[in-house]
Scaffold this active site. Structure first.
Site, mmCIF file in Angstrom:
data_model
loop_
_atom_site.group_PDB
_atom_site.id
_atom_site.type_symbol
_atom_site.label_atom_id
_atom_site.label_comp_id
_atom_site.label_asym_id
_atom_site.label_seq_id
_atom_site.Cartn_x
_atom_site.Cartn_y
_atom_site.Cartn_z
ATOM 1 N N HIS A 269 4.582 -8.399 1.164
ATOM 2 C CA HIS A 269 4.698 -8.405 2.638
ATOM 3 C C HIS A 269 5.793 -7.395 2.996
ATOM 4 O O HIS A 269 5.588 -6.194 2.873
ATOM 5 C CB HIS A 269 4.991 -9.836 3.079
ATOM 6 C CG HIS A 269 4.913 -10.086 4.552
ATOM 7 N ND1 HIS A 269 4.449 -9.168 5.446
ATOM 8 C CD2 HIS A 269 5.250 -11.192 5.297
ATOM 9 C CE1 HIS A 269 4.503 -9.678 6.664
ATOM 10 N NE2 HIS A 269 4.984 -10.904 6.606
ATOM 11 N N HIS A 308 -4.504 -3.094 2.940
ATOM 12 C CA HIS A 308 -4.032 -4.056 3.922
ATOM 13 C C HIS A 308 -5.096 -5.126 4.086
ATOM 14 O O HIS A 308 -6.281 -4.824 4.034
ATOM 15 C CB HIS A 308 -3.780 -3.357 5.269
ATOM 16 C CG HIS A 308 -2.910 -4.142 6.171
ATOM 17 N ND1 HIS A 308 -3.398 -5.129 6.976
ATOM 18 C CD2 HIS A 308 -1.564 -4.120 6.355
ATOM 19 C CE1 HIS A 308 -2.395 -5.659 7.640
ATOM 20 N NE2 HIS A 308 -1.273 -5.079 7.274
ATOM 21 N N ASP A 364 4.119 0.634 5.408
ATOM 22 C CA ASP A 364 5.224 0.730 4.442
ATOM 23 C C ASP A 364 5.229 2.025 3.662
ATOM 24 O O ASP A 364 6.211 2.351 3.002
ATOM 25 C CB ASP A 364 5.152 -0.436 3.447
ATOM 26 C CG ASP A 364 5.319 -1.755 4.147
ATOM 27 O OD1 ASP A 364 6.292 -1.883 4.879
ATOM 28 O OD2 ASP A 364 4.454 -2.622 3.990
HETATM 29 C C1 LIG Z 1 -1.800 -5.585 1.079
HETATM 30 C C2 LIG Z 1 -2.651 -6.264 0.013
HETATM 31 C C3 LIG Z 1 -1.873 -7.488 -0.518
HETATM 32 C C4 LIG Z 1 -3.960 -6.728 0.666
HETATM 33 O O1 LIG Z 1 -4.639 -7.473 -0.253
HETATM 34 P P1 LIG Z 1 -6.100 -8.068 -0.034
HETATM 35 O O2 LIG Z 1 -6.555 -7.953 1.373
HETATM 36 O O3 LIG Z 1 -6.054 -9.431 -0.600
HETATM 37 O O4 LIG Z 1 -7.012 -7.092 -0.855
HETATM 38 P P2 LIG Z 1 -7.553 -7.363 -2.297
HETATM 39 O O5 LIG Z 1 -6.404 -7.712 -3.201
HETATM 40 O O6 LIG Z 1 -8.685 -8.338 -2.205
HETATM 41 O O7 LIG Z 1 -8.079 -5.933 -2.707
HETATM 42 C C5 LIG Z 1 -9.438 -5.524 -2.682
HETATM 43 C C6 LIG Z 1 -9.649 -4.558 -3.830
HETATM 44 O O8 LIG Z 1 -8.807 -3.404 -3.693
HETATM 45 C C7 LIG Z 1 -7.877 -3.324 -4.782
HETATM 46 N N1 LIG Z 1 -6.570 -2.976 -4.230
HETATM 47 C C8 LIG Z 1 -6.002 -3.495 -3.100
HETATM 48 N N2 LIG Z 1 -4.843 -2.902 -2.847
HETATM 49 C C9 LIG Z 1 -4.669 -1.986 -3.828
HETATM 50 C C10 LIG Z 1 -3.649 -1.076 -4.098
HETATM 51 N N3 LIG Z 1 -2.581 -0.984 -3.307
HETATM 52 N N4 LIG Z 1 -3.763 -0.276 -5.196
HETATM 53 C C11 LIG Z 1 -4.851 -0.367 -6.001
HETATM 54 N N5 LIG Z 1 -5.861 -1.230 -5.780
HETATM 55 C C12 LIG Z 1 -5.772 -2.032 -4.714
HETATM 56 C C13 LIG Z 1 -7.862 -4.719 -5.411
HETATM 57 O O9 LIG Z 1 -7.516 -4.666 -6.787
HETATM 58 C C14 LIG Z 1 -9.307 -5.132 -5.208
HETATM 59 O O10 LIG Z 1 -10.104 -4.444 -6.146
HETATM 60 P P3 LIG Z 1 -11.436 -5.156 -6.767
HETATM 61 O O11 LIG Z 1 -12.329 -5.394 -5.602
HETATM 62 O O12 LIG Z 1 -11.925 -4.186 -7.752
HETATM 63 O O13 LIG Z 1 -10.937 -6.441 -7.389
HETATM 64 C C15 LIG Z 1 -2.973 -5.301 -1.144
HETATM 65 O O14 LIG Z 1 -3.726 -4.199 -0.666
HETATM 66 C C16 LIG Z 1 -1.705 -4.818 -1.856
HETATM 67 O O15 LIG Z 1 -1.188 -5.525 -2.728
HETATM 68 N N6 LIG Z 1 -1.186 -3.597 -1.483
HETATM 69 C C17 LIG Z 1 0.023 -3.074 -2.055
HETATM 70 C C18 LIG Z 1 1.222 -3.766 -1.465
HETATM 71 C C19 LIG Z 1 1.481 -3.322 -0.038
HETATM 72 O O16 LIG Z 1 1.509 -2.152 0.271
HETATM 73 N N7 LIG Z 1 1.719 -4.325 0.840
HETATM 74 C C20 LIG Z 1 2.111 -4.066 2.221
HETATM 75 C C21 LIG Z 1 1.159 -4.636 3.196
HETATM 76 S S1 LIG Z 1 1.640 -4.180 4.842
#
Ligand SMILES: CC(C)(COP(=O)(O)OP(=O)(O)OC[C@H]1O[C@@H](n2cnc3c(N)ncnc32)[C@H](O)[C@@H]1OP(=O)(O)O)[C@@H](O)C(=O)NCCC(=O)NCCS
Length: 431
Positions: A269, A308, A364
Site C-alpha cells: 500500500h 493496481h 508510487d
Molecule cells: C498493487 C497490487 C498489490 C495489485 O494487486 P492485484 O490487484 O491483487 O493484482 P494481482 O496480484 O492479482 O495481479 C494480477 C497479475 O499481474 C501480476 N502482477 C501484478 N502486479 C505486478 C507487478 N508489479 N510486477 C509483476 N507482476 C505483477 C501478478 O503476478 C498476476 O499475474 P498472474 O495472473 O500471472 O498470476 C500489485 O499490482 C502489486 O503488488 N504491485 C506492486 C506494488 C505496488 O506498486 N503497490 C502500490 C499500489 S498503489
C-alpha cells in the site's frame, strides 16, 4: 419486454426462483441469505476474499474509473484540482463536498494553522524512541497517543466534536511527521510557524537549521502540495477500509487514524514508493533492466510501482507526478534514477506480460523519485503519504459515522475447519 430492475436467481438445487432487487445496479448481499435448501440452513453468502467485488458502502467522496484511468474528488477531475487549488482548498472540498468560498477557505486555513502545535508530552514521547526508529512507526504511535490528550474525541456521534477533531488531526499530522524525521537525523524538533502555508510550514519543520527564517523553494513547495492533493483520497483502499472498519466500533478518530496509518505502512500500500527506490537502486543501470524484467515475468519479483487493484490503465496521478518531476528536477538537478525509471516504464509498457495483465505505472512509481530529489530520506515516504491521506481517512470516517445504514463492520466467514471433536489428553496426543 418488462423492464424490471431486478435479477431472478434460480437455485438449481431446489428449482426455486428468487427475485432480487437491484439498488444502484447492484444486489444486496443480504438478499442472498433467503436462498437456502431448508429453513434450518443459514442461507447463502457472497464469498469475496480481499473484497475484490464487494461494495462496503455508498460513498460520495471519490470516483475512480480504473479502466479509463479517471480519478475525481467530489466530481472534480484530479487534474483540474492539482492545477488550480491549494492543498487545504482540496481538503475542504473532500471533507465538505463543495469547494470553499474565499471566506470559508480563509477561516479553514486559520483554523488549521492554529492547531499545528503539539503538547510537549507528545514531544517527550517521540524523543523516547530509539535513534533509528522508523518514522512511520513513530507517526502511528504518536497519532494514537494524541487520543489520550483529547478524551472528548471519543464522542464520535457528536457532530460538534467531529468538527473540532478533524482540523486538529489535519493540523497536527505534519508536525508529528516532521518531528519523526528530525528524530531520525538526530536534530532538535522545530516548532510550527504560523506565518507559513501548510506545506511551507512542514518544510520549515523538516529542514530549518540555524537560520531565523527557513525559505522554502516555491517550486518545491508547490510540488509538495500537488503531491499532497494527489494523495488525499482513493476511495475504499486498504487504509480507508481500515479507517471505516475501526471507526465503526466508535473508537476515537486518533486511534482510528493510527490504525489506518498502520494499514498504509505495508509495502503493498503506502510503502510501495520506498520499495520503488530500493528497486531502482538495485537495478543500478539501464543495462540491467531487461534481466530485472525477466525475473518479474518469472514471478520471482514484482515490478514495484506497477499494477493496481483498481487501475487497469495509466494511473492519472502518475501522469501528473511525471510532469511535476520535471519541474522539481529543474530546481534540484536531474536524478539518475529518473532515467532508469523512464526506461523501465518504456520497456514494461511494451512488454506483452505487462500489457496483457494491464500493469501500468501507479502513483508510487514517480513519487519516490521526486521525494528523493527534494531531499527526503526513503524512510519518510510513507509518512509523506499519510499526511494528506489523513484528510481522506477523515472524510471516509465522517461519511461512515453519519450513514444510517452502517453498523459495526463484521464480515462473515466460510468455516473450513474441523467439525466438533473431543478433547485429547496430553498423554494420548501424537504429532
Ligand atoms: C498493487 C497490487 C498489490 C495489485 O494487486 P492485484 O490487484 O491483487 O493484482 P494481482 O496480484 O492479482 O495481479 C494480477 C497479475 O499481474 C501480476 N502482477 C501484478 N502486479 C505486478 C507487478 N508489479 N510486477 C509483476 N507482476 C505483477 C501478478 O503476478 C498476476 O499475474 P498472474 O495472473 O500471472 O498470476 C500489485 O499490482 C502489486 O503488488 N504491485 C506492486 C506494488 C505496488 O506498486 N503497490 C502500490 C499500489 S498503489
Amino acid at each position: 419486454m418488462d423492464n424490471k430492475n431486478t435479477f431472478t436467481i434460480t437455485d438449481n438445487r431446489t428449482g426455486k426462483s428468487y427475485e432480487i432487487p437491484l439498488t444502484d445496479g447492484n444486489i444486496r448481499a443480504m438478499d442472498l441469505r433467503q436462498i437456502k435448501t431448508n429453513p434450518e440452513e443459514f442461507g447463502t453468502m457472497a464469498y469475496d476474499p480481499a473484497f475484490t467485488n464487494t461494495a462496503s458502502c455508498r460513498s460520495a467522496v471519490t470516483f475512480i474509473d480504473g479502466a479509463k484511468g479517471i480519478l475525481r474528488y467530489r466530481g472534480y477531475p484530479i487534474e483540474q484540482l492539482a492545477e488550480n487549488c491549494t492543498f487545504l482548498e482540496v481538503a475542504w472540498l473532500v471533507l465538505n463536498g463543495e469547494l470553499p468560498t474565499e471566506a470559508q477557505l480563509k477561516a479553514w486555513t486559520d483554523e488549521i494553522t492554529h492547531h499545528t502545535l503539539i503538547h510537549e508530552n507528545i514531544k517527550k514521547l517521540m524523543e523516547g524512541f530509539r535513534y533509528d526508529a522508523h518514522p512511520m512507526g513513530m507517526f502511528i504511535s504518536s497519532v494514537a497517543a494524541l487520543s489520550t490528550f483529547y478524551p472528548e474525541a471519543k464522542n464520535v456521534r457528536d457532530a460538534e466534536v467531529r468538527k473540532a477533531e478533524i482540523p486538529r488531526l489535519i493540523a497536527k499530522v505534519p508536525t508529528i511527521a516532521a518531528w519523526a524525521y528530525r528524530h531520525s537525523i538526530g536534530q532538535r524538533y522545530v516548532y510550527p510557524d504560523n506565518n507559513l502555508s501548510y506545506t511551507a510550514n512542514f518544510m520549515n519543520m523538516l529542514w530549518r537549521k540555524v537560520e531565523s527564517k527557513y525559505a522554502a523553494n516555491p517550486v518545491l513547495a508547490r510540488a509538495l502540495y500537488v503531491l499532497f492533493i494527489l494523495h488525499i483520497d482513493h476511495e475504499q483502499n486498504c487504509s480507508a477500509n481500515t479507517m471505516r472498519a475501526v471507526g465503526s466500533s466508535e473508537a476515537d478518530p486518533y486511534a482510528t487514524t493510527a490504525a489506518a496509518a498502520a494499514a498504509l505502512s505495508g509495502p503493498l500500500h503506502g510503502g510501495a514508493n520506498e520499495k520503488v527506490l530500493r528497486m531502482l537502486r538495485e537495478i543500478g543501470h539501464k543495462d540491467n533492466i531487461p534481466a530485472y524484467i525477466e525475473r518479474c515475468k518469472k514471478g520471482e519479483l514484482k515490478l514495484m510501482g506497477f499494477g493496481h487493484r483498481v487501475y487497469k490503465n495509466y494511473d492519472p496521478r502518475a501522469r501528473i507526478i511525471k510532469r511535476t518531476a520535471e519541474e522539481v528536477f529543474e530546481v534540484t538537478g536531474r536524478n539518475p534514477q529518473l532515467d532508469i525509471a523512464l526506461e523501465l516504464e518504456k520497456i514494461a509498457l511494451e512488454d506483452e506480460y505487462f500489457v496483457k495483465r494491464k500493469l501500468y505505472p501507479n502513483v508510487d512509481f514517480y513519487s519516490g523519485i521526486i521525494y528523493q530529489a527534494m531531499g527526503f530520506d526513503t524512510k519518510m515516504f510513507t509518512v509523506l503519504f499519510a499526511i494528506p491521506r489523513t484528510v481522506g481517512w477523515l472524510a471516509q470516517w465522517q461519511e461512515m459515522i453519519t450513514d444510517k445504514e452502517q453498523k459495526i463492520a463484521r464480515p462473515r466467514q466460510v468455516y473450513v475447519g474441523y467439525d466438533q471433536r473431543d478433547f485429547v489428553p496430553m498423554e494420548q496426543r501424537t504429532s
